[in-house]
Design a protein around this motif. Sequence first.
Motif, short mmCIF file in Angstrom:
data_model
loop_
_atom_site.label_atom_id
_atom_site.label_comp_id
_atom_site.label_asym_id
_atom_site.label_seq_id
_atom_site.Cartn_x
_atom_site.Cartn_y
_atom_site.Cartn_z
N ARG A 1 35.29 71.59 36.48
CA ARG A 1 35.28 70.10 36.68
C ARG A 1 34.33 69.43 36.08
N ASP A 2 33.07 70.07 35.91
CA ASP A 2 31.98 69.63 35.21
C ASP A 2 32.43 69.21 33.62
N LEU A 3 32.99 70.23 33.08
CA LEU A 3 33.45 70.19 31.71
C LEU A 3 34.62 69.16 31.65
N ALA A 4 35.61 69.01 32.31
CA ALA A 4 36.81 68.18 32.38
C ALA A 4 36.05 66.65 32.67
N ALA A 5 35.15 66.52 33.42
CA ALA A 5 34.56 65.00 33.57
C ALA A 5 33.79 64.64 32.26
N CYS A 6 33.03 65.84 31.70
CA CYS A 6 32.19 65.53 30.39
C CYS A 6 33.23 65.34 29.21
N LEU A 7 34.16 65.88 29.12
CA LEU A 7 35.15 65.82 28.21
C LEU A 7 35.86 64.56 28.02
N ALA A 8 35.89 63.94 29.05
CA ALA A 8 36.56 62.56 29.30
C ALA A 8 35.74 61.68 28.87
N THR A 9 34.59 61.97 28.44
CA THR A 9 33.72 60.94 27.87
C THR A 9 34.16 60.76 26.29
N PHE A 10 34.60 61.71 25.65
CA PHE A 10 35.15 61.74 24.47
C PHE A 10 36.36 60.69 24.38
N SER A 11 36.39 59.87 23.06
CA SER A 11 37.49 59.03 22.86
C SER A 11 38.31 59.76 21.65
N GLY A 12 39.29 59.89 21.62
CA GLY A 12 40.17 60.54 20.67
C GLY A 12 39.94 62.08 20.44
N ALA B 1 37.86 66.08 21.04
CA ALA B 1 36.39 66.36 20.28
C ALA B 1 36.62 67.84 19.80
N THR B 2 35.93 68.30 18.88
CA THR B 2 35.77 69.37 18.12
C THR B 2 35.02 70.60 19.23
N LEU B 3 35.30 71.73 18.99
CA LEU B 3 34.46 72.92 19.70
C LEU B 3 33.04 72.66 19.77
N ASP B 4 32.51 72.27 18.53
CA ASP B 4 31.23 72.17 18.39
C ASP B 4 30.30 71.07 19.27
N ALA B 5 31.43 69.82 19.28
CA ALA B 5 30.90 68.81 19.91
C ALA B 5 30.94 69.09 21.42
N VAL B 6 31.93 69.67 21.93
CA VAL B 6 32.06 70.05 23.26
C VAL B 6 30.77 70.86 23.84
N GLU B 7 30.62 72.04 22.99
CA GLU B 7 29.63 72.81 23.54
C GLU B 7 28.31 72.06 23.30
N GLU B 8 28.01 71.38 22.54
CA GLU B 8 26.47 70.52 22.22
C GLU B 8 26.36 69.48 23.07
N VAL B 9 27.73 68.80 23.51
CA VAL B 9 27.49 67.63 24.44
C VAL B 9 27.53 67.91 25.94
N ARG C 1 29.97 60.94 33.42
CA ARG C 1 30.08 60.62 32.20
C ARG C 1 28.84 60.88 31.48
N VAL C 2 28.82 61.46 30.17
CA VAL C 2 27.69 61.84 29.29
C VAL C 2 27.60 60.89 28.21
N ASP C 3 27.39 59.60 28.42
CA ASP C 3 27.53 58.74 27.07
C ASP C 3 26.27 58.90 26.44
N ALA C 4 25.03 59.11 26.99
CA ALA C 4 23.95 59.24 26.34
C ALA C 4 23.87 60.49 25.30
N GLU C 5 24.16 61.69 25.77
CA GLU C 5 24.43 62.70 25.13
C GLU C 5 25.81 62.48 24.14
N HIS C 6 26.65 62.05 24.39
CA HIS C 6 27.75 61.66 23.39
C HIS C 6 27.16 60.79 22.20
N ALA C 7 26.41 59.68 22.48
CA ALA C 7 25.90 59.07 21.57
C ALA C 7 24.92 59.69 20.62
#
Length: 846
Positions: free
Chosen positions: A458-469, A471-479, A518-524
Motif C-alpha cells: 500500500r505504501d509503495l502504491a501510494a508513493c508510485l501514484a505521485t509519478f506522472s507518466g 517511473a523507472t526502477l531507479d526512481a521508484v527505489e530512490e523516491v 504523496r511524496v512530492d518533495a522527494e519526487h521533486a
Amino acid sequence: MGGPRPRTLLAALAIRAGDIVPLDRLTDELYGTAPPSDAANALQGQVSRLRRALGDASLIEFRPAGYLLALPASQVDAHRFASLAAEGRQALERGDAQAAESLLSEALRLWRGPALADVALPDHATRLEQERSAASTSLVAARVRLGKAGVREVRDLVARHPLDERLRGYLMQVLHQQGRQAEALQAFEDARALLADQLGADPSPELRAVHLRVLRGQTHREPPAQLTSFVGREEELRRIASLSSRLVTLTGPGGAGKTRLALQAAGPGAIFVDLAPAKDVAAATLQALGLKETALEPEDRLTLALRDRDSLLVLDNCEHLVVQAARLAGHLLGTCPSLRILATSREALGITGETLCPVPPLDPEQSVALFTDRARLVNPAFARDRHTAAICRELDGLPLAIELAAARTRTLTTEEISQRLNDRFRLLTKGNRAAAPRHQTLRAVVEWSWDLLSPDERDLAACLATFSGGATLDAVEEVCRHDVEVLDALVDKSLVEAADGRYRMLETIREFCSEHRRVDAEHAAYFHDLARRADPELRRRDQVRWFARLSAEHANLLQAVEWATAHEPERALRLVSDLSWYWYVKGSRTEVQGLARALLDRVPEQSTEEYAVLLALAAPERVQEKLLELRGPIRQPFVLVAWAMLTGPPDPSAPRTALQDEVEGSEDPWIQGLIGFSNAYLAWATSGDRPRAVSESRAALRRFQDLGERWGSAQVLDVLANLTEDPVEALALTDEALRVVGELGAKEELAELRGRRADRLLDLDPGQAERDYLQALELAAEAGLSATRALAHAGLARIAHRGGDPARAEALLREARRELGFGWMHAAAQQQVDEVLSELAGTPGA
C-alpha cells in the motif's frame, strides 16, 4: 526410414496427406527421368520398406489410383505451417497485428532447418521455402505495427532478399521507431542505390512514402501495442466505422474501456496523443508529432504540419483538459480539411460537428468472455462457473473492474471473489447515494484491490501514484524506498504495469492511490538531481542517451517544476535553469511558458543566470536588459542562445559588455567552441580573412568533436560550408551536419540545413536542389519555421526562373513573401527574397 528413397516417398505422401497420389507422380518423384524397367514393382518395394520403417502398415493405404498417407493434414508440420501462416496473414489484413504475430510466430516455430532436407524433392522444397520467406515477411510486418520488431531480425531478411522493397521499408520503420532516424534515412539511400544498380529503377511509391514519413517523424507516436486480446465491442466498432463525422468522441466512465476501443478503431498509422500526464493539449500534440516549438503559436504549427495530410488524430483522456481539447479540435478541424479526430473523455468536448459515441458497460456475454480470457492469463486452468457471471454482474460490466477481479483468480476462487465484491459494493452503496454510480462501482473495485495489499505494498502504491507518466526502477527505489520485490508484487496484482523498463499505473488506480499519500518533495528532489546530472551530459558524447532519458521523464520533470514553484520556488528556479537546454533542443519552450510565468511571480528579481533563463522563457522582452547585468561565470548555454536569438548577430562597433568579456574568457570547452566559431565567422564577415576564419572554425569543430557534441558540431560544419570556396566540399560538410543533427532528432536544424544543402546544389545539380528545397519545405512546415519556408520558396523560384518559367517563379516568390514575418531572422530571409526579385527584374521579358 531405411534410405533416401523411402524418405522421399514419405515426404511426397506427407506433402499431400489425406490425398491420393497417383502412381506415375510418385514414380517421377522417386526416380526422375531414369525410372527402373519395372517401375511399378520398384515403387511397391519402396512402399513395403516404408511401411516396415513406420511400424504401422495401415498408415500407407493403397488405392486403385495410387497411394495416400492416412493422416489428417493437421498432423503434418508442412500443412500445419501453411494453415497457421494463412490465418496469420488474414489477421494482418484485418488489422489485428497482435493475433497475426502470435499465429505467424507459432507457424515459424515448426521449422527445424531447411525445407525437406536430405529429400530429393526440389520443387516442393523451393515452394515451402518461399512460403517460409513470405511468412517471415508478414511476421515482421506485424511486429512493426506492434513496435516489437528488432533491427537485426529485419536486417537478416534484407540480406537474404536485398531487392525486396517491403523489407527495406520495414527496416526503415524499425530504425525510426527506435529513434535512429539517420540510419533509417541511410537505409533508404542504400535501397535507392541498389535498385538503380541492379534493376535500373527508382524506389517504389510505397518505399518513397515510408521515406517521407521518416523525414516527417510520423512514426514517432503511433498507437501503443496492446499485450492482451480485444474482447467484444462489435456494435461500437461498427458504429464508429459508419460515422461520417470528422470528430467522434467516445464518452463513458473511467474504466469503461474507452482508450482500448479507440485504439482498436483507429488501427495502425493513427497519431496517438496521451493527455493523461499532459498539462497542455497543443504541446502534447506537438510532441506526439515529434515537433519542436518555435515562436509560432502551437496551434498554427500543428496546422502547418497537418493541413495537407489525410490523418486520424487520437486525443486520449481529454476530461481534465476538456476546454483546451475542445479549442484545439475546433481549430484543427477548421484549418485541416482532411483531418479526422477520435477523442476519449468522460464528458463531451461540446463543439459544433461533434458526434458522441457512448461506451456502455459490456453485455453479460462479453463480460464473461473478458473475465475468462484475463483469468486464463494468470491461471491457465481456469474454467468459468456459476459465480463468473455473478461477478461480472456485480461489477456492472466495467472492463477495468472485470480485469482487476480476474487477476485475483490466481489465488482466490470465483466464489471467494464474488463474496468479497458483494460485501464491498453493499457497504459503498449504503454510503453516499448522491455519488455517480460509475464512481461507486469503480471505487469499490479499486478499494477492494487496495484492501488485499500488504502495508508495504500500500505504501509503495501510494508513493508510485505521485509519478506522472510512470517511473523507472531507479526512481521508484530512490523516491519510495522500497525493494523491487514489493514492486513486483504490485505488478503481479495488476495495480502496476511494467513495460519498456518503466512502471505505470492506470490513471483510475493512480488517482485512488494518490489520495492516501504523496511524496512530492522527494519526487521533486529526485528529478532536480536527474536534471542537474543530465544537463552537462547533453553537451557531451553520450548526449543522445541523456536526451532520450529526459524525454522519457518529461511529464515527471514538469510535475517537479510545478510542485517546486508552489512550495520551493528557489529550487524551481534552479531546476528550470538545469532543464533549459533540454527544452531548447527538443522545442518545449511554449509548453513550459505558463510554468515559467507562474514561477516569475514567485521569485524576487535578481541579477543571476538562473533568473535570466527564467526571463527568456517567461518574458523574453525583458531578458536583454537582464543579460547586461550578468557578470558570470556562465554555466548554462541557453543564456547565450537566448541572447543570440533575441538580438541577432552582435554589432562589432557596439561597446563591449561585461558578459561578453566573461563568456570569451570562459574555460568551459563547449562555450569555447561556441565563441570560437562565432568570432571566426564574424571576423570573416567584417574583415574578409577567410583562411583565419576557416582555421579558427576547425579548431572549434575539434572542440565539439572531442566532446562528442552533435549540435555544436553541426553549427560549425555549416559555417565551414559557408566559408569554403569548393562547392563539393561545401556539400560534403553540409551532409555531415545533417547526419549529426539527425542523430539528435533536431527538426529545426534538419529543415534549415536541408534548405542550405539545396542552396549549395543550385549550380551543381538543379534537379537535386529542387528535391532538397521541397524536403526543406516539408520539414519546415512540421517544425513551424516560416522563415525557412520563405527561403525554400525563394530557392525554388530561382530554379523556375533559370528553367524559363517566370510565371511559376513569381508565384513562388509570392508564397515566400507570405511566409515572412518580423525579427532579424525574417529580415535576413527578406534580403534573399529581394535578391531573387532583382534577378527576375534584370531578365529581359521577365
